[in-house]
Design a protein around this motif. Structure first.
Motif, PDB file in Angstrom:
ATOM      1  N   THR A  77       0.971  -1.153   0.045  1.00  0.00           N
ATOM      2  CA  THR A  77      -0.084  -0.151   0.095  1.00  0.00           C
ATOM      3  C   THR A  77       1.019   1.271  -0.014  1.00  0.00           C
ATOM      4  O   THR A  77       0.350   2.274  -0.428  1.00  0.00           O
ATOM      5  CB  THR A  77      -0.750   0.288   1.243  1.00  0.00           C
ATOM      6  OG1 THR A  77      -0.047   0.016   2.323  1.00  0.00           O
ATOM      7  CG2 THR A  77      -1.848  -0.925   1.278  1.00  0.00           C
ATOM      8  N   ASN A  78       1.993   0.962   0.326  1.00  0.00           N
ATOM      9  CA  ASN A  78       2.851   2.398   0.726  1.00  0.00           C
ATOM     10  C   ASN A  78       4.427   2.345   0.042  1.00  0.00           C
ATOM     11  O   ASN A  78       4.886   1.066  -0.059  1.00  0.00           O
ATOM     12  CB  ASN A  78       2.967   2.909   2.072  1.00  0.00           C
ATOM     13  CG  ASN A  78       1.708   3.244   2.500  1.00  0.00           C
ATOM     14  OD1 ASN A  78       0.832   2.282   3.216  1.00  0.00           O
ATOM     15  ND2 ASN A  78       1.311   4.727   2.253  1.00  0.00           N
ATOM     16  N   CYS A 190       8.898  -0.497   0.168  1.00  0.00           N
ATOM     17  CA  CYS A 190       7.328  -0.523   0.161  1.00  0.00           C
ATOM     18  C   CYS A 190       6.920  -1.237   1.078  1.00  0.00           C
ATOM     19  O   CYS A 190       7.689  -2.237   1.799  1.00  0.00           O
ATOM     20  CB  CYS A 190       7.208  -1.160  -1.199  1.00  0.00           C
ATOM     21  SG  CYS A 190       7.868  -0.385  -2.713  1.00  0.00           S
ATOM     22  N   PRO A 194       2.409   3.251   5.857  1.00  0.00           N
ATOM     23  CA  PRO A 194       3.549   4.329   5.557  1.00  0.00           C
ATOM     24  C   PRO A 194       4.799   4.404   6.399  1.00  0.00           C
ATOM     25  O   PRO A 194       5.907   4.905   6.208  1.00  0.00           O
ATOM     26  CB  PRO A 194       2.529   5.544   5.477  1.00  0.00           C
ATOM     27  CG  PRO A 194       1.436   5.362   6.398  1.00  0.00           C
ATOM     28  CD  PRO A 194       1.176   3.583   6.305  1.00  0.00           C
ATOM     29  N   PHE A 221       1.355   5.944  -2.053  1.00  0.00           N
ATOM     30  CA  PHE A 221       0.301   5.188  -1.597  1.00  0.00           C
ATOM     31  C   PHE A 221      -0.499   4.237  -2.705  1.00  0.00           C
ATOM     32  O   PHE A 221      -0.534   4.939  -3.806  1.00  0.00           O
ATOM     33  CB  PHE A 221      -0.806   5.951  -0.716  1.00  0.00           C
ATOM     34  CG  PHE A 221      -1.348   7.055  -1.436  1.00  0.00           C
ATOM     35  CD1 PHE A 221      -2.484   7.098  -1.999  1.00  0.00           C
ATOM     36  CD2 PHE A 221      -0.673   8.505  -1.291  1.00  0.00           C
ATOM     37  CE1 PHE A 221      -3.263   8.094  -2.443  1.00  0.00           C
ATOM     38  CE2 PHE A 221      -1.409   9.361  -1.854  1.00  0.00           C
ATOM     39  CZ  PHE A 221      -2.577   9.417  -2.605  1.00  0.00           C
ATOM     40  N   SER A 223      -4.399   2.171  -2.860  1.00  0.00           N
ATOM     41  CA  SER A 223      -5.686   1.492  -1.978  1.00  0.00           C
ATOM     42  C   SER A 223      -6.244   0.342  -2.797  1.00  0.00           C
ATOM     43  O   SER A 223      -6.238   0.323  -4.000  1.00  0.00           O
ATOM     44  CB  SER A 223      -6.549   2.178  -1.640  1.00  0.00           C
ATOM     45  OG  SER A 223      -6.159   3.138  -0.738  1.00  0.00           O
ATOM     46  N   TYR A 353       2.800   4.034  -7.863  1.00  0.00           N
ATOM     47  CA  TYR A 353       2.056   4.332  -6.251  1.00  0.00           C
ATOM     48  C   TYR A 353       1.554   5.894  -6.810  1.00  0.00           C
ATOM     49  O   TYR A 353       2.142   6.583  -7.441  1.00  0.00           O
ATOM     50  CB  TYR A 353       2.926   4.636  -5.326  1.00  0.00           C
ATOM     51  CG  TYR A 353       3.163   3.039  -4.856  1.00  0.00           C
ATOM     52  CD1 TYR A 353       2.928   2.370  -3.712  1.00  0.00           C
ATOM     53  CD2 TYR A 353       4.178   2.441  -5.423  1.00  0.00           C
ATOM     54  CE1 TYR A 353       3.052   1.193  -3.383  1.00  0.00           C
ATOM     55  CE2 TYR A 353       4.780   1.180  -5.150  1.00  0.00           C
ATOM     56  CZ  TYR A 353       4.113   0.584  -3.723  1.00  0.00           C
ATOM     57  OH  TYR A 353       4.372  -0.648  -3.362  1.00  0.00           O
ATOM     58  N   TYR A 355       0.848   9.760  -5.600  1.00  0.00           N
ATOM     59  CA  TYR A 355       1.235  10.749  -4.573  1.00  0.00           C
ATOM     60  C   TYR A 355       0.345  11.947  -4.408  1.00  0.00           C
ATOM     61  O   TYR A 355      -0.443  12.410  -5.170  1.00  0.00           O
ATOM     62  CB  TYR A 355       2.831  11.092  -4.798  1.00  0.00           C
ATOM     63  CG  TYR A 355       3.014  12.011  -6.009  1.00  0.00           C
ATOM     64  CD1 TYR A 355       3.260  11.531  -7.241  1.00  0.00           C
ATOM     65  CD2 TYR A 355       2.902  13.329  -5.669  1.00  0.00           C
ATOM     66  CE1 TYR A 355       3.360  12.661  -8.217  1.00  0.00           C
ATOM     67  CE2 TYR A 355       3.131  14.328  -6.584  1.00  0.00           C
ATOM     68  CZ  TYR A 355       3.441  13.902  -8.109  1.00  0.00           C
ATOM     69  OH  TYR A 355       3.394  14.959  -8.825  1.00  0.00           O
TER      70      TYR A 355
END
Ligand code: HEM
Length: 427
Positions: A77-78, A190, A194, A221, A223, A353, A355
Motif C-alpha cells: 500500500t505504501n 515499500c 507508511p 500510496f 489502496s 504508486y 502521491y
C-alpha cells in the motif's frame, strides 16, 4: 555529548558488543560477535552463523533470494522512494556502505529494530523507533545504482558501467525538475504501512551519515478494494485501475523475458537484477475533473469502473486494439494510452504508486500524481513505449512528467553475502 560520526562509532562498538554478550548470554555459551559487528556474522562454536530471514515473522517478505525484494513482490500500500548522492571517495568505502546496510535491511524486513538496543540514556537510541510495535508489514527494500555513480572517477567503477545504464533521453513534453531527477543510489522501500516504509529509509540514511546525502524522495500510496476476499487492482488518482496489463510475477518465463537481466545481456554483475525507471508524473486533477466520463475513458482506452477494454465487460478481457466498429473506427481510439503503449510491442513491469504532496506554489494546483515505477531488463523497453506515447498520447493533456531516474538494481543477495557483492567482486 557531541555527536560526531567517529565518536558515535567508537561508543557504538564498545557498548553493543559488551551489552549484546550480556543480553544474549552469548559470552557464557562461548559465542563471539564477529568482526563485522552486530547483524553480521556471529561465530558460534567455530561456525559462522549468518543473520537470516525470520520465517516466524508475520507479514514478512524475504530479504535473501535469487532476486531483490520489491520487484516481483506483491505491490504494497505504501512506498517511500529515496534517491541519494554518495559522499564516499573510494570503492572500498562504497563497498563498506552496502555491507553495513545489509544487516539493517534484514532486521527491518524481519519486523525488528535495526539492532539490539542498549539501555543507555546518554546515547541516542540505535533505532529511531517509530516502527516499534508494528510487524514487518510486508516491507521490501530494493537498492539500485544510477549512471552518475559510475562517472565518479574516484570510485573507479567506470569499466563496470553497463552500456544500457544511462540517463533517459529527453521525451516530448518532459518538464523535468532537477530536484526530482537522477541520483547515485536509490532505495525503494515499500510496505503495507507508511511509517514502516519511511522508517526503513530513515534508518538506512541515518546509519550512513557522512557517506550519503539525500537528493530527492517521494512517498506514495495505493489502496486495494477487496472483492470476494481477493485484492483488486488499485486505482490511480484519475480513478482508473492501474496495473492490469503486467507480466505475471509467478511465471519465471515471463519475468525472465521482461524483467530479469539474463546472463550475457549485460555486465555479469547485473545477471538476476533489473532496471528501475522512476518518473514523478503530476496529474492535473483540476482539468481531469472537468472532463466528461466518455472522454476520460477514450483517453485510456478502458472503462473507468470495470477496468475492461473499451467495448468489453471485464477487466481481464483481452485488449484487441485492431477491433473496429460497424463504421470502421477503432473501438479503442488510436490516440488512447493503451492503444499506443500496446503498439510499441515493448513490455515492462509497472509497479506505481499515487502521491499527494501539497500544492504547486506557482499555480495553486494539487501537486499530486503518480510515482510511476517500472522494472525491465533494459531501460530501452521503457524508452520505446514512452517514445510511442510521444506527442500522440491523449493522456498528455492531463499529465506532466516532472522527475526522472534510472537505476540498476542488483541481483538478489545470498545468505552470508551483502547487497551489491557481485559489483564489488568483479573489481
Ligand atoms: C501518469 C501517467 C500514467 C498513468 C495515469 C497511466 C495509467 C495507465 C492505465 C490506467 C492503464 C490501463 C490499465 C493497465 O493496464 O494498467 C495503463 C496501461 C499501460 N501503461 Fe500507463 N500510465 C501512465 C504512464 C505510463 C508511462 C510513462 C508508461 C511507459 C512509458 C506507461 C505504460 C503503460 C503500459 C505498457 C500499459 C499497458 C498497455 C497494454 O494494455 O498493453 N504508462 N496506464
Amino acid at each position: 555529548m557531541t555527536e560526531t560520526n567517529n565518536g558515535e562509532k567508537i561508543l557504538d562498538k564498545k557498548i553493543t558488543r559488551r551489552q549484546m554478550l550480556k543480553m544474549t548470554g552469548a559470552g557464557a555459551a562461548g559465542i563471539a560477535i564477529g568482526a563485522s559487528g552486530m547483524g553480521g556474522i556471529l561465530k558460534a562454536f567455530g561456525k559462522d552463523v549468518f543473520l537470516d530471514d525470520d520465517s516466524s515473522a508475520t507479514n514478512k517478505v524475504n530479504f535473501y533470494g535469487k532476486h531483490q525484494s520489491g520487484i516481483d513482490t506483491a505491490v504494497q500500500t505504501n512506498i517511500y522512494f529515496a534517491s541519494l548522492n554518495v559522499l564516499v571517495k573510494s570503492k572500498a568505502e562504497l563497498q563498506e556502505l552496502f555491507k553495513m546496510w545489509t544487516p539493517l535491511a534484514v532486521h527491518m524486513m524481519n519486523g525488528e529494530t535495526i539492532g539490539v538496543e542498549y539501555k543507555n540514556g546518554m546515547l541516542p537510541p540505535k533505532d529511531t523507533g517509530e516502527a516499534k510495535g508494528l510487524d514487518a508489514r510486508n516491507l521490501s527494500i530494493t537498492f539500485g545504482v544510477g549512471p552518475s555513480l559510475f562517472e565518479k572517477k574516484e570510485l573507479g567503477l567506470s569499466s563496470l558501467k553497463p552500456t544500457e545504464l544511462k540517463d533517459l533521453p529527453h521525451f516530448p513534453k518532459d518538464q523535468l525538475e532537477e530536484v526530482y531527477t537522477g541520483g547515485d543510489i536509490c532505495i525503494q522501500a515499500c510496505a503495507d504501512d507508511p511509517q514502516v516504509a519511511f522508517h526503513a529509509v530513515r534508518n538506512l540514511i541515518r546509519a550512513a551519515s557522512g557517506k550519503v546525502s539525500m537528493k530527492w524522495s517521494q512517498a506514495g500510496f495505493n489502496s486495494f478494494p477487496v472483492e470476494n476476499g481477493k485484492k483488486q487492482t488499485p486505482r490511480n488518482l484519475f480513478a482508473f485501475k492501474d496495473g492490469t496489463e503486467n507480466p505475471i510475477t509467478s511465471s519465471e518465463k515471463d519475468m525472465n523475458k521482461v524483467v530479469w537481466v539474463q546472463s550475457g545481456d549485460s555486465k555479469p554483475w547485473m545477471t538476476g537484477g533489473s532496471y528501475l525507471v522512476v518518473r514523478r508524473i503530476q496529474l492535473h486533477l483540476e482539468t481531469w475533473d472537468r472532463t466528461a466520463l466518455k472522454e476520460q475513458e477514450n483517453t485510456f482506452g478502458r472503462h473507468r469502473d470495470s477496468g475492461a477494454p473499451l467495448g468489453k465487460k471485464n477487466e481481464s478481457d483481452a485488449m484487441e486494439i485492431e477491433r473496429k466498429d460497424e463504421n470502421g473506427n477503432y473501438i479503442v481510439p488510436e490516440n488512447s494510452h493503451v492503444f499506443l503503449a500496446k503498439q510499441s510491442k515493448a513490455r515492462i513491469m509497472r509497479r506505481s504508486y499515487s502521491y499527494s504532496s501539497g500544492i504547486v506554489d506557482s499555480t495553486g494546483s494539487y501537486d499530486a500524481g503518480l510515482v510511476f515505477i517500472s522494472f525491465q531488463k533494459n531501460p530501452e523497453q521503457f524508452t520505446k513505449i514512452q517514445n510511442q506515447l510521444g506527442r500522440m498520447d491523449k493522456l498528455n493533456e492531463y499529465i506532466t512528467h516532472r522527475g526522472s531516474g534510472v537505476f540498476a538494481c542488483f541481483p538478489g543477495i545470498k545468505k552470508g553475502s551483502y547487497i551489491g557483492e557481485a559489483l564489488f567482486n568483479t573489481l
